[in-house]
Design a protein around this motif. Structure first.
Motif, PDB file in Angstrom:
ATOM      1  N   GLY A   1     -81.075  30.322 -38.509  1.00 35.41           N
ATOM      2  CA  GLY A   1     -81.124  31.284 -39.592  1.00 35.41           C
ATOM      3  C   GLY A   1     -80.570  33.076 -40.394  1.00 35.41           C
ATOM      4  N   GLU A   2     -81.247  33.027 -40.764  1.00 34.23           N
ATOM      5  CA  GLU A   2     -80.543  34.524 -41.261  1.00 34.23           C
ATOM      6  C   GLU A   2     -81.313  36.161 -40.990  1.00 34.23           C
ATOM      7  N   GLY A   3     -81.278  36.594 -41.180  1.00 34.18           N
ATOM      8  CA  GLY A   3     -81.751  37.837 -40.167  1.00 34.18           C
ATOM      9  C   GLY A   3     -82.535  38.510 -41.755  1.00 34.18           C
ATOM     10  N   ASP A   4     -83.817  39.069 -41.485  1.00 35.38           N
ATOM     11  CA  ASP A   4     -84.197  40.216 -42.635  1.00 35.38           C
ATOM     12  C   ASP A   4     -84.469  41.566 -42.251  1.00 35.38           C
ATOM     13  N   GLU A   5     -85.527  41.934 -42.992  1.00 32.33           N
ATOM     14  CA  GLU A   5     -85.946  43.470 -42.776  1.00 32.33           C
ATOM     15  C   GLU A   5     -86.527  43.536 -41.788  1.00 32.33           C
ATOM     16  N   SER A   6     -87.932  42.236 -41.324  1.00 28.10           N
ATOM     17  CA  SER A   6     -88.449  42.606 -40.551  1.00 28.10           C
ATOM     18  C   SER A   6     -87.349  42.445 -38.970  1.00 28.10           C
ATOM     19  N   LEU A   7     -86.571  41.659 -38.821  1.00 31.57           N
ATOM     20  CA  LEU A   7     -86.489  41.048 -37.702  1.00 31.57           C
ATOM     21  C   LEU A   7     -84.955  42.376 -37.036  1.00 31.57           C
ATOM     22  N   LYS A   8     -84.673  43.199 -38.128  1.00 27.58           N
ATOM     23  CA  LYS A   8     -83.492  44.427 -38.276  1.00 27.58           C
ATOM     24  C   LYS A   8     -84.702  44.969 -36.978  1.00 27.58           C
ATOM     25  N   LYS A   9     -85.328  45.691 -37.867  1.00 27.05           N
ATOM     26  CA  LYS A   9     -87.043  46.701 -37.162  1.00 27.05           C
ATOM     27  C   LYS A   9     -86.910  46.386 -35.235  1.00 27.05           C
ATOM     28  N   GLU A  10     -87.477  44.361 -35.617  1.00 24.73           N
ATOM     29  CA  GLU A  10     -87.861  43.912 -34.353  1.00 24.73           C
ATOM     30  C   GLU A  10     -86.343  44.774 -33.736  1.00 24.73           C
ATOM     31  N   LEU A  11     -85.589  44.067 -33.456  1.00 22.14           N
ATOM     32  CA  LEU A  11     -83.679  44.256 -32.813  1.00 22.14           C
ATOM     33  C   LEU A  11     -83.994  45.925 -32.192  1.00 22.14           C
ATOM     34  N   ILE A  12     -83.948  46.721 -33.618  1.00 22.92           N
ATOM     35  CA  ILE A  12     -84.257  48.190 -33.089  1.00 22.92           C
ATOM     36  C   ILE A  12     -85.088  48.842 -31.866  1.00 22.92           C
ATOM     37  N   GLN A  13     -86.636  48.308 -32.404  1.00 23.53           N
ATOM     38  CA  GLN A  13     -87.335  48.315 -31.618  1.00 23.53           C
ATOM     39  C   GLN A  13     -86.747  47.529 -30.260  1.00 23.53           C
ATOM     40  N   HIS A  14     -86.452  46.201 -29.772  1.00 29.09           N
ATOM     41  CA  HIS A  14     -85.966  46.020 -28.517  1.00 29.09           C
ATOM     42  C   HIS A  14     -85.263  46.612 -27.711  1.00 29.09           C
ATOM     43  N   VAL A  15     -83.799  47.245 -28.596  1.00 26.29           N
ATOM     44  CA  VAL A  15     -83.328  47.968 -27.928  1.00 26.29           C
ATOM     45  C   VAL A  15     -83.758  48.942 -27.428  1.00 26.29           C
ATOM     46  N   ARG A  16     -84.302  49.825 -28.007  1.00 27.66           N
ATOM     47  CA  ARG A  16     -85.051  51.161 -27.909  1.00 27.66           C
ATOM     48  C   ARG A  16     -86.047  50.982 -26.816  1.00 27.66           C
ATOM     49  N   HIS A  17     -86.367  50.198 -26.735  1.00 27.30           N
ATOM     50  CA  HIS A  17     -87.206  49.933 -25.908  1.00 27.30           C
ATOM     51  C   HIS A  17     -86.720  49.245 -24.373  1.00 27.30           C
ATOM     52  N   HIS A  18     -85.398  48.731 -24.206  1.00 29.99           N
ATOM     53  CA  HIS A  18     -85.005  48.508 -23.577  1.00 29.99           C
ATOM     54  C   HIS A  18     -84.479  49.019 -22.805  1.00 29.99           C
ATOM     55  N   ILE A  19     -83.459  49.649 -23.763  1.00 31.99           N
ATOM     56  CA  ILE A  19     -82.968  50.739 -22.723  1.00 31.99           C
ATOM     57  C   ILE A  19     -83.261  52.661 -22.853  1.00 31.99           C
ATOM     58  N   GLY A  20     -83.123  52.910 -24.375  1.00 33.62           N
ATOM     59  CA  GLY A  20     -84.360  53.842 -24.426  1.00 33.62           C
ATOM     60  C   GLY A  20     -83.835  54.893 -25.654  1.00 33.62           C
ATOM     61  N   ALA A  21     -84.468  55.931 -26.300  1.00 33.65           N
ATOM     62  CA  ALA A  21     -84.443  56.398 -27.826  1.00 33.65           C
ATOM     63  C   ALA A  21     -82.878  56.409 -27.527  1.00 33.65           C
ATOM     64  N   LEU A  22     -81.975  56.838 -26.659  1.00 33.63           N
ATOM     65  CA  LEU A  22     -80.872  57.530 -27.749  1.00 33.63           C
ATOM     66  C   LEU A  22     -80.288  56.344 -27.751  1.00 33.63           C
ATOM     67  N   ALA A  23     -80.989  55.388 -27.135  1.00 33.57           N
ATOM     68  CA  ALA A  23     -79.340  53.607 -28.001  1.00 33.57           C
ATOM     69  C   ALA A  23     -80.625  53.348 -28.545  1.00 33.57           C
ATOM     70  N   GLN A  24     -80.697  53.651 -29.369  1.00 34.51           N
ATOM     71  CA  GLN A  24     -81.860  53.400 -30.523  1.00 34.51           C
ATOM     72  C   GLN A  24     -80.298  52.818 -31.799  1.00 34.51           C
ATOM     73  N   PRO A  25     -80.323  51.326 -32.010  1.00 30.74           N
ATOM     74  CA  PRO A  25     -79.400  51.190 -33.161  1.00 30.74           C
ATOM     75  C   PRO A  25     -79.353  52.340 -34.482  1.00 30.74           C
ATOM     76  N   ASP A  26     -78.849  52.710 -34.433  1.00 34.97           N
ATOM     77  CA  ASP A  26     -79.010  52.831 -36.451  1.00 34.97           C
ATOM     78  C   ASP A  26     -78.888  52.253 -37.537  1.00 34.97           C
ATOM     79  N   GLN A  27     -78.352  50.824 -37.028  1.00 34.34           N
ATOM     80  CA  GLN A  27     -77.524  50.014 -37.973  1.00 34.34           C
ATOM     81  C   GLN A  27     -77.660  48.454 -37.646  1.00 34.34           C
TER      82      GLN A  27
END
Ligand code: 7RM
Length: 648
Positions: free
Chosen positions: A572-598
């Motif tokens: 499938g194709e990504g949408d805005e909600s998946l983008k947000k989810e992935l950003i949160q996923h990384v933030r949760h997994h590694i930390g706020a420092l690694a939160q993706p900007d894009q």
């Protein structure tokens, strides 16, 4: 100035001990045996390597094991040796003469088996052909061929007469062929009419014809008939392989060469446009590849060994051709794509030939995951006893999938770290000894003395990320960059005093396990913290929707660098909600420092033909720059246009 260490946030606590039955039968079977070998090699390298060199057949024994210091070390001086003799002739004295050396399968499904005797005969004949064409010891021969047995035959024929082969991957363009021919001043090119890839013919001979307008050193071209496609044959320049072989003698004495006689040049992309011609020599390279094949793959007489790399890449040189053949192994060789005619092809090959050792790359593993478990599940993989990985850091989740679905929790995984330049595997588990940790290439092999240091050369402590260097020379290291010794010294020996610098960032954990964090160019500096992009990628890949991810930095007003993630999805194709989810996923997994900007969704990522993601190109895209990078190693040129088009 002391460079700050690379910040590492990825923690992995799972460990996998080798099965007891595996250890009991392994060539190196206990931790203390390993420790003792490693210590001996460190304290007395000449003694250790001199002893190991007895595994090779010499025409004349060497006088000195090692001479000089990095960057200029000579190995086994005074010795006379021949690589093809060690890969072939010595096996003909016993039962191996009738053993399969190569079990080959073409993409269309045609097959060939060459026993050691057959391979020896073909190599002798082709060596005589090369001599007839005017090739002399020391001359360079370009091999631009598909994955067919003639490629291995041509390699060994070159080594038999002391000609230096330069293999150019079959996917490269005419321009790349011309550049490499010119740099090496190649005299002869061996090619084929074409090769098969996903049912299509790759017109190799046509590219050679085009390249020859720009490479005047080439006098003769030998063409294997593979596909039967139309080709132009230029009289007195171009010859069919089968015509030349018909009359060739099967007798060809191996030339007794100096240990340091050049064996091959292999071009690898550099950070500037001009590719680097990595030069390897005879005895040291042969010894390194032979020993590491035996140690790391625990090769036994009855194994059926399959490395899926292309021979146009160092992995194919060392672990399809020289290492396994020096050990008298049975090697499976496959011409085509993993998803042709369908996504089950690799598993079908494993089942058909009862492959016991399987060596592939993380990029392939991530593709298998994306294609789904139903493909491997259709096949009997019970013949497998050992799995290997090479080319990139393997994301822990990909490691776990490989372990569960392909290895069926039975097979040790060897994650092998090494480079074109190192010639052979340097850091890797020993399958009968090492308790593996997903994502770590574990400990150095005997004879390898790595360190992790700051920019000013100081050894760093546990879990401090820094530069991966080698403090001692090893026999299979590159000797120079062809025609540019200065660049060789500058690239590998000027970063850290007295050391070989690999260009990779890494950390060592509290158990001394090495975790490679990717190329140091792939480290990004977010608000003063140096982060490894690989760790962000691994976090993204652990999300169930993500197939692959490439993370790069881009200029950011506040943070210095921001984090940009290119992501491909399993479906499938990504949408805005998946983008947000992935950003949160990384933030949760590694930390706020690694939160993706894009987060940018893409249909595919730009990769080299050996499967490495070309982050340099993505950095340009993320920064909105036109790229000035060398794209000759890019697998799919259209991918860049697609990525740029997706920017809006
Ligand atoms: C064999 C090969 C070398 C670069 C190297 C690393 C990366 C290779 C691993 C790895 C982490 C591994 N030669 N690399 N293997 N990184 N874990 N097991 O790939 O010359 O083409 O590339 O590849 O960055 O410097 S190569």
């Amino acid at each position: 100035m002391t460079q700050p260490a690379i910040h590492s946030s990825l923690k992995e606590s799972r460990t996998f001990a080798p099965p007891a039955t595996f250890s009991a039968n392994a060539h190196i079977s206990t931790q203390s045996q390993y420790e003792q070998m490693w210590q001996q090699a460190k304290d007395d390298p000449a003694g250790f390597w001199g002893q190991m060199a007895q595994n090779l057949d010499w025409f004349r024994r060497f006088d000195t094991v090692m001479e000089g210091q990095m960057p200029n070390v000579k190995w086994f001086t005074g010795g006379k040796i021949n690589v093809s003799y060690n890969c072939l002739d010595r096996h003909l004295k016993g039962a191996r003469k009738n053993k399969a050396a190569i079990i080959w399968e073409g993409e269309p499904g045609d097959t060939r088996v060459l026993r050691y005797q057959d391979l020896h005969r073909e190599v002798c004949k082709f060596a005589n052909v090369l001599k007839k064409l005017g090739v002399q010891t020391g001359d360079r021969v370009t091999l631009y061929m598909p994955m067919i047995p003639e490629l291995t035959i041509a390699m060994l024929a070159c080594s038999r007469i002391g000609a230096v082969h330069s293999i150019i991957f079959g996917g490269f363009s005419a321009d790349a062929v011309a550049d490499r021919n010119n740099d090496a001043q190649a005299k002869v090119v061996v090619t084929a009419d074409g090769g098969w890839r996903r049912g299509k013919e790759i017109p190799l001979k046509a590219s050679v014809d085009e390249s020859l307008n720009q490479s005047p050193s080439v006098e003769k071209v030998v063409v294997v008939k593979r596909t039967g496609g139309d080709v132009d044959m230029v009289p007195d320049r171009d010859y069919w392989w089968h015509d030349l072989m018909e009359g060739a003698s099967t007798d060809c004495d191996p030339v007794q060469l100096d240990s340091e006689h050049p064996l091959f040049i292999l071009y690898t992309s550099g950070s500037t446009g001009k590719p680097k011609g990595v030069l390897h020599t005879s005895a040291g390279y042969l010894l390194g590849t032979a020993l590491t094949t035996k140690w790391v793959f625990d090769l036994k007489e009855d194994d059926t060994y399959w490395c899926t790399a292309d021979i146009g890449w160092i992995t194919g040189h060392s672990y399809i051709c020289y290492g396994p053949l020096a050990n008298g192994a049975t090697v499976v060789m496959y011409e085509g794509a993993p998803n042709w005619p369908d996504e089950g092809r690799f598993w079908e090959i494993i089942e058909k030939y009862r492959v016991s050792i399987f060596y592939t790359a993380p990029t392939a593993i991530r593709a298998f995951i994306k294609w789904g478990n139903e493909w491997p599940e259709k096949h009997d993989l019970s013949s497998l006893r050992l799995l290997g990985s090479v080319g990139e850091p393997i994301n822990p989740e990909a490691w776990m999938w490989y372990h569960r679905v392909i290895g069926q929790e039975r097979c040790p995984i060897v994650d092998t770290w090494w480079q074109t330049e190192t010639g052979g595997i340097m850091i890797s588990p020993l399958p009968g000894v090492t308790s593996t940790k997903p994502g770590s290439c574990c400990r150095p092999l005997p004879g390898v003395v790595p360190d992790i240091v700051s920019r000013d050369g100081k050894s760093l402590g546990p879990n401090e990320g820094g530069l991966l260097v080698m403090r001692q020379p090893w026999p299979h290291m590159l000797r120079t960059l062809y025609g540019d010794h200065e660049r060789f010294v500058k690239t590998y020996f000027s970063e850290v005093e007295g050391c070989y610098f690999a260009g990779d960032g890494a950390r060592r954990d509290e158990d001394g396990y090495v975790w490679v964090m990717g190329r140091v160019d792939d480290v990004i500096n977010v608000s003063g913290h140096r982060l490894s992009t690989m760790e962000v990628e691994s976090s993204l890949v652990s999300h169930p929707s993500v197939a692959e991810a490439a993370v790069v930095g881009f200029p950011h007003e506040i943070k210095g660098e921001g984090i940009c993630c290119f992501v491909t999805l399993k479906t499938g194709e990504g949408d805005e909600s998946l983008k947000k989810e992935l950003i949160q996923h990384v933030r949760h997994h590694i930390g706020a420092l690694a939160q993706p900007d894009q987060v940018r969704f893409a249909a595919s990522l730009p990769k080299t033909r050996s499967g490495k993601i070309m982050r340099r190109l993505l950095r340009d895209i993320a920064a909105g720059r036109e790229s000035t990078q060398d794209t000759t190693t890019l697998e799919d040129l259209n991918v860049l246009a697609r990525l740029r088009a997706d920017e809006e």
